[in-house]
Design a protein around this motif. Structure first.
Motif, PDB file in Angstrom:
ATOM      1  N   LEU A  94      20.430 -29.375   5.464  1.00  0.00           N
ATOM      2  CA  LEU A  94      21.028 -29.693   4.172  1.00  0.00           C
ATOM      3  C   LEU A  94      22.496 -29.282   4.173  1.00  0.00           C
ATOM      4  CD1 LEU A  94      18.141 -28.503   1.830  1.00  0.00           C
ATOM      5  CD2 LEU A  94      18.760 -30.867   2.382  1.00  0.00           C
ATOM      6  N   PRO A  95      23.333 -30.026   3.465  1.00  0.00           N
ATOM      7  CA  PRO A  95      24.771 -29.722   3.487  1.00  0.00           C
ATOM      8  C   PRO A  95      25.109 -28.526   2.607  1.00  0.00           C
ATOM      9  CG  PRO A  95      24.363 -31.525   1.975  1.00  0.00           C
ATOM     10  CD  PRO A  95      23.041 -31.213   2.625  1.00  0.00           C
ATOM     11  N   GLY A 117      11.487 -34.414   4.015  1.00  0.00           N
ATOM     12  CA  GLY A 117      12.622 -35.305   4.153  1.00  0.00           C
ATOM     13  C   GLY A 117      13.530 -35.288   2.947  1.00  0.00           C
ATOM     14  N   ASP A 118      13.380 -34.303   2.063  1.00  0.00           N
ATOM     15  CA  ASP A 118      14.200 -34.233   0.852  1.00  0.00           C
ATOM     16  C   ASP A 118      15.610 -33.750   1.201  1.00  0.00           C
ATOM     17  OD1 ASP A 118      11.689 -34.702  -0.121  1.00  0.00           O
ATOM     18  OD2 ASP A 118      11.856 -33.294  -1.789  1.00  0.00           O
ATOM     19  N   TRP A 119      16.584 -34.336   0.543  1.00  0.00           N
ATOM     20  CA  TRP A 119      17.966 -33.865   0.740  1.00  0.00           C
ATOM     21  C   TRP A 119      18.803 -34.167  -0.488  1.00  0.00           C
ATOM     22  CZ3 TRP A 119      17.499 -39.062   1.898  1.00  0.00           C
ATOM     23  CH2 TRP A 119      18.610 -39.881   1.653  1.00  0.00           C
ATOM     24  N   TYR A 120      19.957 -33.518  -0.537  1.00  0.00           N
ATOM     25  CA  TYR A 120      20.951 -33.762  -1.582  1.00  0.00           C
ATOM     26  C   TYR A 120      22.322 -33.713  -0.923  1.00  0.00           C
ATOM     27  CZ  TYR A 120      20.856 -28.683  -1.250  1.00  0.00           C
ATOM     28  OH  TYR A 120      20.851 -27.398  -0.763  1.00  0.00           O
ATOM     29  N   ASP A 121      23.308 -34.224  -1.624  1.00  0.00           N
ATOM     30  CA  ASP A 121      24.682 -34.168  -1.136  1.00  0.00           C
ATOM     31  C   ASP A 121      25.604 -34.444  -2.315  1.00  0.00           C
ATOM     32  OD1 ASP A 121      26.772 -33.839   0.576  1.00  0.00           O
ATOM     33  OD2 ASP A 121      26.398 -35.618   1.803  1.00  0.00           O
ATOM     34  N   ALA A 122      26.803 -33.925  -2.256  1.00  0.00           N
ATOM     35  CA  ALA A 122      27.812 -34.178  -3.285  1.00  0.00           C
ATOM     36  C   ALA A 122      29.178 -33.906  -2.675  1.00  0.00           C
ATOM     37  CB  ALA A 122      27.580 -33.300  -4.516  1.00  0.00           C
TER      38      ALA A 122
END
Length: 453
Positions: free
Chosen positions: A220-221, A246-251
């Motif tokens: 994750l970032p 497989g969950d992820w987030y980004d911003a």
């Protein structure tokens, strides 16, 4: 009657046979043997049930308490405890007592937990089974601290696994008042062997779970400074062993001052899904920086690239782009089969952006990706999440969505860390899937972040 009609006489029992009957002492001994046999049979049945019970769980704290409770039940002990050894194997790092009632617990309030002195230390130094009929008379007894309930008898057995002593099991005071005997010792020694395997399995499971979570978090970032936007994220792994998600987030901010927020979920719970997630996240970030394309166009390009490069992972995703306008912020978003974003307004109202979601990525790259817009008031908060946050297999999805919105309304205007933590701690999902949450708050009037400290 015989053939002549005369009554038959009863056969006479010789006096010698009466003299050969067992004496009362022999009968008592036979009765004791039968009683011991029945007790052994009950112990064996209880041991088999105990083995199945202890081996059925992989949560380490639960296994440790179950070992103590099961041991107490098998020998009828009033008190029981498990002392966990530290890495050096010389001292107790944890002590799990059971059997104390509320008054006894109150009397011991503030008393330091045992650290392996006295008889407890004897078993650490000499890990052979220990039976003590009178604790106070044992030469190594160190006595009890003030408020400790009186205990007279002790049965101690070491618990080992993989050639390493994990800890010691202590039992005290049979409920029938008798001292622990050889049969009690044998049953507890047999249980300790199974307990060692169960504890080792639970420890390995915990290591795998922690390794999986650490690996997932490395993918994750780490969000960069998004100012003037405020953001907060949280990721929680699933409860299943080795359950990579497989969950992820980004911003991230773009050169034109707008901000892009992404949430996604690659279908699957294994290493392959986690690897696919990392690749998709990286491609989506790169595409977002490559020109002023809309969120829908960006998702469309990503879908085609996935197909061209042999990617077959079905993925849900939602891409939101926040652009400044004269009286607030314009949110553009496109959804690829993902749960809808939740908008929390400064006045406490909350609404889901229910619009055409589109199909997930990896299904049909030729289908269009619709874009949508929503005018955000200054200080509004957008909550993006994966289905593990709201989904329960025994309840309608709408119930989970309603619960999430209710939690968000209660914390309107609060710092994002508190809001994000509450959404993760009080999620309505069943915990069978991993979950990710991304919360982003647009600047308030005058550039403030819209939160109260």
């Amino acid at each position: 009657m015989d053939e002549d009609g005369e009554a038959e006489s009863s056969p006479q029992v010789p006096y010698e046979s009466l003299l050969n009957l067992p004496l009362s002492s022999d009968l008592d001994r036979i009765a004791e043997q039968m009683h011991a046999l029945a007790r052994a049979q009950r112990s064996l049945q209880g041991l088999l049930e105990a083995v199945l019970g202890i081996s059925s769980d992989l949560d380490l704290p639960t296994v440790l308490r179950r070992v103590v409770r099961t041991s107490m039940d098998l020998v009828g002990a009033r008190y029981g405890a498990l002392g966990v050894l530290d890495d050096s194997g010389e001292f107790l790092s944890e002590f799990i007592p059971l059997g104390l009632d509320s008054q006894e617990l109150n009397d011991l309030a503030g008393v330091e937990l045992p650290r392996g002195r006295g008889l407890l230390g004897h078993l650490i130094r000499h890990p052979e089974p220990l039976r003590v009929p009178d604790i106070g008379r044992h030469p190594e007894s160190a006595g009890f601290p003030p408020g400790h309930p009186p205990m007279r008898t002790l049965l101690g057995v070491a618990i080992s696994g993989r050639d390493r002593i994990y800890g010691n099991l202590y039992l005290s005071d049979r409920r029938d008042g008798k001292p622990f005997d050889a049969q009690d010792e044998g049953v507890i020694r047999a249980l300790a062997g199974t307990a060692g395997v169960a504890i080792e399995n639970a420890r390995l499971f915990l290591q795998v779970q922690r390794s999986s979570e650490r690996f997932q978090r490395l993918l994750l970032p780490r969000l960069l400074d998004l100012g003037p936007f405020r953001s907060c994220t949280v990721y929680r792994p699933a409860s299943a062993p080795g359950h990579l998600g497989g969950d992820w987030y980004d911003a991230f901010k773009l050169d034109d001052g707008s901000c892009v927020a992404v949430i996604g979920d690659v279908i699957g719970h294994d290493l392959e899904a986690a690897a696919e997630m990392s690749q998709i996240r990286s491609m989506l970030r790169a595409l977002s920086f490559d020109g002023p394309a809309s969120p829908g166009a960006t998702l469309g390009r990503l879908d085609r690239i996935m197909l061209a490069t042999g990617g077959h992972a079905v993925t849900t995703a939602c891409v939101c782009r926040f652009e400044p306008v004269h009286d607030g912020w314009l949110m553009r978003w496109s959804n690829a089969g993902h749960p809808p974003p939740l908008v929390l307004l400064p006045d406490g109202d909350a609404c889901y952006l229910e619009a055409e979601p589109g199909v997930p990525l990896g299904v049909d790259a030729d289908l269009g990706r619709p874009d949508h817009t929503y005018a955000l008031a200054p200080g509004s908060t957008v909550i993006m999440y994966t289905d593990g946050v709201v989904e329960r297999h025994d309840q309608p999805l709408q119930r989970g969505l309603d619960s999430l919105a209710a939690t968000a309304r209660q914390l309107v205007g609060k710092p994002l860390v508190r809001l994000c933590g509450a959404l993760a701690d009080h999620y309505p999902g069943d915990g069978h899937d991993d979950m990710a949450v991304l919360v982003l708050r647009v600047p308030g009037a005058g550039g403030a972040d819209g939160s109260r400290s």
